[in-house]
Each structure stands twice: as structure tokens, then as C-alpha cells.
Design a protein around this motif. Structure first.
Motif, PDB file in Angstrom:
ATOM      1  N   GLU A   2      -5.000  26.792 -15.549  1.00  0.00           N
ATOM      2  CA  GLU A   2      -5.372  26.453 -14.177  1.00  0.00           C
ATOM      3  C   GLU A   2      -4.749  27.415 -13.187  1.00  0.00           C
ATOM      4  O   GLU A   2      -3.738  28.058 -13.470  1.00  0.00           O
ATOM      5  CB  GLU A   2      -4.964  25.020 -13.867  1.00  0.00           C
ATOM      6  CG  GLU A   2      -3.487  24.770 -14.066  1.00  0.00           C
ATOM      7  CD  GLU A   2      -3.149  23.296 -13.989  1.00  0.00           C
ATOM      8  OE1 GLU A   2      -2.534  22.915 -12.991  1.00  0.00           O
ATOM      9  OE2 GLU A   2      -3.505  22.559 -14.915  1.00  0.00           O
ATOM     10  N   GLN A   3      -5.345  27.524 -12.015  1.00  0.00           N
ATOM     11  CA  GLN A   3      -4.862  28.439 -10.993  1.00  0.00           C
ATOM     12  C   GLN A   3      -3.439  28.052 -10.603  1.00  0.00           C
ATOM     13  O   GLN A   3      -3.116  26.883 -10.442  1.00  0.00           O
ATOM     14  CB  GLN A   3      -5.773  28.403  -9.777  1.00  0.00           C
ATOM     15  CG  GLN A   3      -5.407  29.435  -8.747  1.00  0.00           C
ATOM     16  CD  GLN A   3      -6.417  29.481  -7.621  1.00  0.00           C
ATOM     17  OE1 GLN A   3      -7.355  28.708  -7.576  1.00  0.00           O
ATOM     18  NE2 GLN A   3      -6.217  30.403  -6.707  1.00  0.00           N
ATOM     19  N   GLY A   4      -2.564  29.061 -10.480  1.00  0.00           N
ATOM     20  CA  GLY A   4      -1.180  28.818 -10.119  1.00  0.00           C
ATOM     21  C   GLY A   4      -0.283  28.532 -11.308  1.00  0.00           C
ATOM     22  O   GLY A   4       0.898  28.295 -11.160  1.00  0.00           O
ATOM     23  N   ALA A   5      -0.847  28.543 -12.513  1.00  0.00           N
ATOM     24  CA  ALA A   5      -0.061  28.273 -13.716  1.00  0.00           C
ATOM     25  C   ALA A   5       0.085  29.536 -14.553  1.00  0.00           C
ATOM     26  O   ALA A   5       0.300  29.468 -15.758  1.00  0.00           O
ATOM     27  CB  ALA A   5      -0.711  27.156 -14.530  1.00  0.00           C
ATOM     28  N   GLU A   6      -0.031  30.688 -13.898  1.00  0.00           N
ATOM     29  CA  GLU A   6       0.088  31.941 -14.630  1.00  0.00           C
ATOM     30  C   GLU A   6       1.499  32.085 -15.182  1.00  0.00           C
ATOM     31  O   GLU A   6       2.461  31.630 -14.589  1.00  0.00           O
ATOM     32  CB  GLU A   6      -0.213  33.145 -13.724  1.00  0.00           C
ATOM     33  CG  GLU A   6      -1.611  33.174 -13.187  1.00  0.00           C
ATOM     34  CD  GLU A   6      -1.767  32.389 -11.886  1.00  0.00           C
ATOM     35  OE1 GLU A   6      -0.772  31.825 -11.390  1.00  0.00           O
ATOM     36  OE2 GLU A   6      -2.887  32.324 -11.383  1.00  0.00           O
ATOM     37  N   ARG A   7       1.606  32.719 -16.352  1.00  0.00           N
ATOM     38  CA  ARG A   7       2.904  32.968 -16.959  1.00  0.00           C
ATOM     39  C   ARG A   7       2.922  34.364 -17.538  1.00  0.00           C
ATOM     40  O   ARG A   7       1.885  34.920 -17.876  1.00  0.00           O
ATOM     41  CB  ARG A   7       3.227  31.936 -18.031  1.00  0.00           C
ATOM     42  CG  ARG A   7       2.249  31.921 -19.173  1.00  0.00           C
ATOM     43  CD  ARG A   7       2.532  30.784 -20.141  1.00  0.00           C
ATOM     44  NE  ARG A   7       1.590  30.792 -21.240  1.00  0.00           N
ATOM     45  CZ  ARG A   7       1.770  31.419 -22.393  1.00  0.00           C
ATOM     46  NH1 ARG A   7       2.878  32.081 -22.609  1.00  0.00           N
ATOM     47  NH2 ARG A   7       0.854  31.393 -23.333  1.00  0.00           N
ATOM     48  N   VAL A   8       4.093  34.936 -17.681  1.00  0.00           N
ATOM     49  CA  VAL A   8       4.253  36.271 -18.244  1.00  0.00           C
ATOM     50  C   VAL A   8       4.101  36.175 -19.762  1.00  0.00           C
ATOM     51  O   VAL A   8       4.725  35.325 -20.393  1.00  0.00           O
ATOM     52  CB  VAL A   8       5.633  36.864 -17.896  1.00  0.00           C
ATOM     53  CG1 VAL A   8       5.856  38.187 -18.604  1.00  0.00           C
ATOM     54  CG2 VAL A   8       5.776  37.020 -16.407  1.00  0.00           C
ATOM     55  N   VAL A   9       3.276  37.035 -20.355  1.00  0.00           N
ATOM     56  CA  VAL A   9       3.147  37.072 -21.809  1.00  0.00           C
ATOM     57  C   VAL A   9       3.487  38.446 -22.373  1.00  0.00           C
ATOM     58  O   VAL A   9       3.870  38.563 -23.536  1.00  0.00           O
ATOM     59  CB  VAL A   9       1.741  36.652 -22.297  1.00  0.00           C
ATOM     60  CG1 VAL A   9       1.487  35.178 -21.966  1.00  0.00           C
ATOM     61  CG2 VAL A   9       0.665  37.533 -21.713  1.00  0.00           C
ATOM     62  N   ARG A  10       3.375  39.487 -21.533  1.00  0.00           N
ATOM     63  CA  ARG A  10       3.621  40.847 -22.011  1.00  0.00           C
ATOM     64  C   ARG A  10       3.984  41.732 -20.832  1.00  0.00           C
ATOM     65  O   ARG A  10       3.358  41.659 -19.778  1.00  0.00           O
ATOM     66  CB  ARG A  10       2.358  41.360 -22.703  1.00  0.00           C
ATOM     67  CG  ARG A  10       2.434  42.722 -23.278  1.00  0.00           C
ATOM     68  CD  ARG A  10       1.103  43.015 -23.980  1.00  0.00           C
ATOM     69  NE  ARG A  10       0.895  44.411 -24.146  1.00  0.00           N
ATOM     70  CZ  ARG A  10       0.808  45.011 -25.319  1.00  0.00           C
ATOM     71  NH1 ARG A  10       0.892  44.311 -26.413  1.00  0.00           N
ATOM     72  NH2 ARG A  10       0.603  46.296 -25.395  1.00  0.00           N
ATOM     73  N   VAL A  11       5.022  42.550 -21.036  1.00  0.00           N
ATOM     74  CA  VAL A  11       5.449  43.511 -20.015  1.00  0.00           C
ATOM     75  C   VAL A  11       5.513  44.877 -20.677  1.00  0.00           C
ATOM     76  O   VAL A  11       6.132  45.029 -21.737  1.00  0.00           O
ATOM     77  CB  VAL A  11       6.836  43.149 -19.436  1.00  0.00           C
ATOM     78  CG1 VAL A  11       7.310  44.215 -18.467  1.00  0.00           C
ATOM     79  CG2 VAL A  11       6.793  41.785 -18.762  1.00  0.00           C
ATOM     80  N   VAL A  12       4.856  45.878 -20.080  1.00  0.00           N
ATOM     81  CA  VAL A  12       4.895  47.244 -20.583  1.00  0.00           C
ATOM     82  C   VAL A  12       5.714  48.066 -19.596  1.00  0.00           C
ATOM     83  O   VAL A  12       5.355  48.192 -18.427  1.00  0.00           O
ATOM     84  CB  VAL A  12       3.476  47.827 -20.732  1.00  0.00           C
ATOM     85  CG1 VAL A  12       3.536  49.256 -21.249  1.00  0.00           C
ATOM     86  CG2 VAL A  12       2.627  46.953 -21.655  1.00  0.00           C
TER      87      VAL A  12
END
Length: 93
Positions: A2-12
Motif C-alpha cells: 500500500e502507498q506509504g508502506a515502502e521499505r528498503v530492499v536493496r541499496v547499490v
């Protein structure tokens, strides 16, 4: 999600390091780092308490670690040629 529930899964990172994360938004924890050298480091534990548990090298060697965060010690090395070495004792002892 849902909108606003973004989470970090990968950082380059610019240095060629790739960091992989798991967990809910705001509680993401580092589970793997892929280095430019081909080395891969694995972590376990909650956010902020991740501990180093395994290192895989490009040549096939795998090192296993146990212990609390910051006091991890190598307990086993699996060489690419099939040899396995076991270690015991305290870190730095």
C-alpha cells in the motif's frame, strides 16, 4: 504494498557494494552484502543487532562465524577443494 508502506530492499553503493535488506518498513535489517571483489557477507539478527555469520569468496571458500555482534569468531572454513577446517576457542585468544 500500500502507498506509504515502502521499505528498503536493496541499496547499490557507488563503490560497487550491494546491500540487501529484509523486514517491515522502518525495521529493515541487513541480511547480505555483495562486495565488488565477489565476496558475499551474510548477516542474521534484528535491526541494529545484525551479526556476521558467513563469508563466501569468489574462489568458492566459505567461512562460518558464531558469536554476538562485534565478537563473532570463525568456527569453520570450507575450502573450494573440499577440505573443511574447524576452529574453537575465544576470539583473539
Amino acid at each position: 504494498g500500500e502507498q506509504g508502506a515502502e521499505r528498503v530492499v536493496r541499496v547499490v553503493l557507488a563503490a560497487g557494494v550491494v546491500q540487501c535488506y529484509e523486514g517491515e518498513q522502518g525495521a529493515e535489517r541487513l541480511v547480505r552484502e555483495e562486495l565488488a571483489s565477489g565476496e558475499v557477507q551474510h548477516y542474521e539478527g534484528g535491526r541494529g543487532a545484525e551479526r556476521f555469520v558467513r563469508r563466501e569468496f569468489a574462489d568458492g571458500e566459505v567461512q562460518h562465524y558464531e558469536g554476538e555482534r562485534g565478537a563473532e569468531r570463525m568456527v569453520r572454513v570450507e575450502s573450494a577443494n573440499g577440505n573443511v577446517h574447524y576452529y574453537e576457542g575465544e576470539q583473539g585468544a
